[in-house]
Design a protein around this motif. Structure first.
Motif, PDB file in Angstrom:
ATOM      1  N   LEU A   1       1.721  -7.830  10.831  1.00  0.00           N
ATOM      2  CA  LEU A   1       2.589  -7.180  11.813  1.00  0.00           C
ATOM      3  C   LEU A   1       3.602  -6.282  11.118  1.00  0.00           C
ATOM      4  N   GLN A   2       4.225  -6.787  10.048  1.00  0.00           N
ATOM      5  CA  GLN A   2       5.186  -5.979   9.308  1.00  0.00           C
ATOM      6  C   GLN A   2       4.507  -4.779   8.657  1.00  0.00           C
ATOM      7  N   GLN A   3       3.318  -4.975   8.112  1.00  0.00           N
ATOM      8  CA  GLN A   3       2.600  -3.868   7.490  1.00  0.00           C
ATOM      9  C   GLN A   3       2.246  -2.786   8.511  1.00  0.00           C
ATOM     10  N   ALA A   4       1.932  -3.213   9.733  1.00  0.00           N
ATOM     11  CA  ALA A   4       1.641  -2.235  10.790  1.00  0.00           C
ATOM     12  C   ALA A   4       2.895  -1.450  11.157  1.00  0.00           C
ATOM     13  N   LYS A   5       4.040  -2.120  11.168  1.00  0.00           N
ATOM     14  CA  LYS A   5       5.301  -1.433  11.467  1.00  0.00           C
ATOM     15  C   LYS A   5       5.618  -0.396  10.392  1.00  0.00           C
ATOM     16  N   VAL A   6       5.428  -0.780   9.137  1.00  0.00           N
ATOM     17  CA  VAL A   6       5.649   0.163   8.037  1.00  0.00           C
ATOM     18  C   VAL A   6       4.725   1.359   8.185  1.00  0.00           C
ATOM     19  N   LEU A   7       3.480   1.092   8.527  1.00  0.00           N
ATOM     20  CA  LEU A   7       2.490   2.155   8.640  1.00  0.00           C
ATOM     21  C   LEU A   7       2.861   3.176   9.714  1.00  0.00           C
ATOM     22  N   THR A   8       3.447   2.702  10.818  1.00  0.00           N
ATOM     23  CA  THR A   8       3.836   3.648  11.878  1.00  0.00           C
ATOM     24  C   THR A   8       4.917   4.610  11.412  1.00  0.00           C
ATOM     25  N   GLU A   9       5.701   4.209  10.408  1.00  0.00           N
ATOM     26  CA  GLU A   9       6.729   5.091   9.859  1.00  0.00           C
ATOM     27  C   GLU A   9       6.162   6.023   8.796  1.00  0.00           C
ATOM     28  N   VAL A  10       5.115   5.559   8.103  1.00  0.00           N
ATOM     29  CA  VAL A  10       4.529   6.345   7.022  1.00  0.00           C
ATOM     30  C   VAL A  10       3.609   7.439   7.550  1.00  0.00           C
ATOM     31  N   ILE A  11       2.801   7.114   8.537  1.00  0.00           N
ATOM     32  CA  ILE A  11       1.713   8.016   8.928  1.00  0.00           C
ATOM     33  C   ILE A  11       2.172   9.383   9.437  1.00  0.00           C
ATOM     34  N   PRO A  12       3.338   9.514  10.106  1.00  0.00           N
ATOM     35  CA  PRO A  12       3.741  10.876  10.508  1.00  0.00           C
ATOM     36  C   PRO A  12       4.153  11.767   9.344  1.00  0.00           C
ATOM     37  N   LEU A  13       4.384  11.152   8.165  1.00  0.00           N
ATOM     38  CA  LEU A  13       4.932  11.898   7.035  1.00  0.00           C
ATOM     39  C   LEU A  13       3.902  12.206   5.955  1.00  0.00           C
ATOM     40  N   VAL A  14       2.653  11.806   6.174  1.00  0.00           N
ATOM     41  CA  VAL A  14       1.597  12.049   5.191  1.00  0.00           C
ATOM     42  C   VAL A  14       0.411  12.717   5.883  1.00  0.00           C
ATOM     43  N   ARG A  15      -0.563  13.157   5.084  1.00  0.00           N
ATOM     44  CA  ARG A  15      -1.745  13.811   5.672  1.00  0.00           C
ATOM     45  C   ARG A  15      -2.519  12.846   6.553  1.00  0.00           C
ATOM     46  N   ASP A  16      -2.795  11.650   6.042  1.00  0.00           N
ATOM     47  CA  ASP A  16      -3.515  10.643   6.812  1.00  0.00           C
ATOM     48  C   ASP A  16      -3.533   9.341   6.025  1.00  0.00           C
ATOM     49  N   ILE A  17      -4.044   8.292   6.659  1.00  0.00           N
ATOM     50  CA  ILE A  17      -4.106   6.960   6.079  1.00  0.00           C
ATOM     51  C   ILE A  17      -5.564   6.504   6.034  1.00  0.00           C
ATOM     52  N   ARG A  18      -5.923   5.768   4.993  1.00  0.00           N
ATOM     53  CA  ARG A  18      -7.223   5.128   4.896  1.00  0.00           C
ATOM     54  C   ARG A  18      -7.030   3.652   4.556  1.00  0.00           C
ATOM     55  N   ARG A  19      -7.911   2.813   5.114  1.00  0.00           N
ATOM     56  CA  ARG A  19      -7.883   1.380   4.813  1.00  0.00           C
ATOM     57  C   ARG A  19      -9.311   0.952   4.484  1.00  0.00           C
ATOM     58  N   GLY A  20      -9.572   0.726   3.187  1.00  0.00           N
ATOM     59  CA  GLY A  20     -10.941   0.470   2.750  1.00  0.00           C
ATOM     60  C   GLY A  20     -11.319  -0.990   2.646  1.00  0.00           C
ATOM     61  N   GLY A  21     -10.344  -1.860   2.349  1.00  0.00           N
ATOM     62  CA  GLY A  21     -10.629  -3.283   2.288  1.00  0.00           C
ATOM     63  C   GLY A  21     -10.905  -3.835   0.904  1.00  0.00           C
ATOM     64  N   SER A  22     -10.767  -3.016  -0.136  1.00  0.00           N
ATOM     65  CA  SER A  22     -10.942  -3.493  -1.509  1.00  0.00           C
ATOM     66  C   SER A  22      -9.971  -2.760  -2.410  1.00  0.00           C
ATOM     67  N   ALA A  23      -9.054  -3.499  -3.025  1.00  0.00           N
ATOM     68  CA  ALA A  23      -8.100  -2.876  -3.949  1.00  0.00           C
ATOM     69  C   ALA A  23      -8.812  -2.265  -5.144  1.00  0.00           C
ATOM     70  N   ALA A  24      -9.871  -2.925  -5.625  1.00  0.00           N
ATOM     71  CA  ALA A  24     -10.601  -2.400  -6.779  1.00  0.00           C
ATOM     72  C   ALA A  24     -11.223  -1.046  -6.456  1.00  0.00           C
ATOM     73  N   VAL A  25     -11.812  -0.924  -5.276  1.00  0.00           N
ATOM     74  CA  VAL A  25     -12.417   0.337  -4.862  1.00  0.00           C
ATOM     75  C   VAL A  25     -11.346   1.398  -4.645  1.00  0.00           C
ATOM     76  N   ASP A  26     -10.254   1.011  -3.976  1.00  0.00           N
ATOM     77  CA  ASP A  26      -9.197   1.974  -3.658  1.00  0.00           C
ATOM     78  C   ASP A  26      -8.490   2.488  -4.913  1.00  0.00           C
ATOM     79  N   ILE A  27      -8.123   1.582  -5.812  1.00  0.00           N
ATOM     80  CA  ILE A  27      -7.335   1.980  -6.978  1.00  0.00           C
ATOM     81  C   ILE A  27      -8.172   2.793  -7.961  1.00  0.00           C
ATOM     82  N   THR A  28      -9.408   2.378  -8.197  1.00  0.00           N
ATOM     83  CA  THR A  28     -10.264   3.196  -9.066  1.00  0.00           C
ATOM     84  C   THR A  28     -10.609   4.515  -8.377  1.00  0.00           C
ATOM     85  N   GLY A  29     -10.723   4.492  -7.055  1.00  0.00           N
ATOM     86  CA  GLY A  29     -10.982   5.720  -6.312  1.00  0.00           C
ATOM     87  C   GLY A  29      -9.868   6.738  -6.443  1.00  0.00           C
TER      88      GLY A  29
END
Length: 270
Positions: free
Chosen positions: A172-200
């Motif tokens: 719930l807190q992460q969703a609240k943070v996301l609502t503040e972040v998303i208007p200020l960036v190009r877009d958001i992605r949620r992949g489900g693997s830190a290893a995939v995301d960080i190496t990506g």
């Protein structure tokens, strides 16, 4: 570049990590079809499969067969003490829910630590057929080719990856943070693997990444790949990465994202 004084050959540690990650990844990939949930970890949504444990057992046995005096810290099996000064940090299947549902976005991550510093790493993404590797001070490679992350972009043009925890209050807190972040960036992605995301991040798949609730095995190996590719890997207020928050981005963009997340309570559960 950062170097560490050590009697150990860091390239040999990396090569062992690469070899074992490749074998373990193929083992896990063969078992992906028909896999069943074995247990849950921190919550009913935080699952562990039979292959998580079987893959970690395989990795531990292979590492200790090659280097019997090393320590091993694994996500599923806890820690094994050693006397060599080297500790292996292992995530046998990062992205377990993706793995369970047949998604290709999961990987095997193996990092070697000396004196608390990750010095060698391999992250293998079996379904994608990609092997990331790195040595502290020696650069990062993808499938044997030198890897360098794209230059930073302004925050408003950044494609930002993130993840969510397993506890309802944290989500719930992460969703609240996301609502503040998303208007200020190009877009958001949620992949489900830190290893995939960080190496990506090192290949330009994203411009920035942040997530609360990661553990050392989630960021140790992929974090070294990212940092050796020119990215900054840290936490809030320019601190080190931790369970509280991990941020990955090129210098410049990192500081912008850090400044955005700090007042939003991105490192808290609300």
């Amino acid at each position: 570049m950062t170097t560490i004084q050590s009697p150990h050959d860091l390239e040999k540690l990396r090569d062992l990590a690469v070899a074992v990650a490749a074998e373990a990844g193929e083992l896990a990939a063969k078992g992906q079809e028909g896999i069943t949930v074995l247990d849950t970890k921190s919550s009913p949504t935080d699952v562990v499969t039979e292959m998580d444990r079987a893959t970690e057992d395989f990795i531990r046995d292979r590492l200790l067969a090659a280097r019997p005096h090393d320590a091993v810290l694994g996500e599923e099996g806890g820690g094994i003490e050693g006397s060599s000064g080297v500790r292996w940090v292992v995530d046998p299947i990062d992205g377990t829910v993706n793995y369970l549902y047949g998604s290709p976005d999961w990987g095997v991550a193996i990092g070697a630590e000396i004196d608390g510093q990750v010095v060698a790493a391999a992250v293998y993404l079996p379904v994608h057929g990609k092997m990331f590797e790195a040595v502290l001070g020696g650069g990062a490679r993808l499938d044997g080719r030198a890897l360098r992350a794209p230059e930073a972009v302004p925050l408003e043009r950044a494609l930002v990856a993130t993840g969510f925890g397993y506890f309802p209050q944290r989500r719930l807190q992460q969703a609240k943070v996301l609502t503040e972040v998303i208007p200020l960036v190009r877009d958001i992605r949620r992949g489900g693997s830190a290893a995939v995301d960080i190496t990506g991040m090192a290949t330009g798949r994203y411009n920035a990444y942040y997530e609360r609730g990661l553990h050392l095995w989630d960021w140790a190996a992929p974090g070294l790949v990212a940092s050796e590719a020119g990215l900054r890997v840290g936490g809030l207020h320019s601190g080190p990465p931790s369970n509280e928050l991990v941020i990955v981005a090129r210098p410049g963009l990192y500081e912008e994202l850090d400044a955005l997340l700090a007042p939003l309570g991105a490192d808290t559960d609300g």
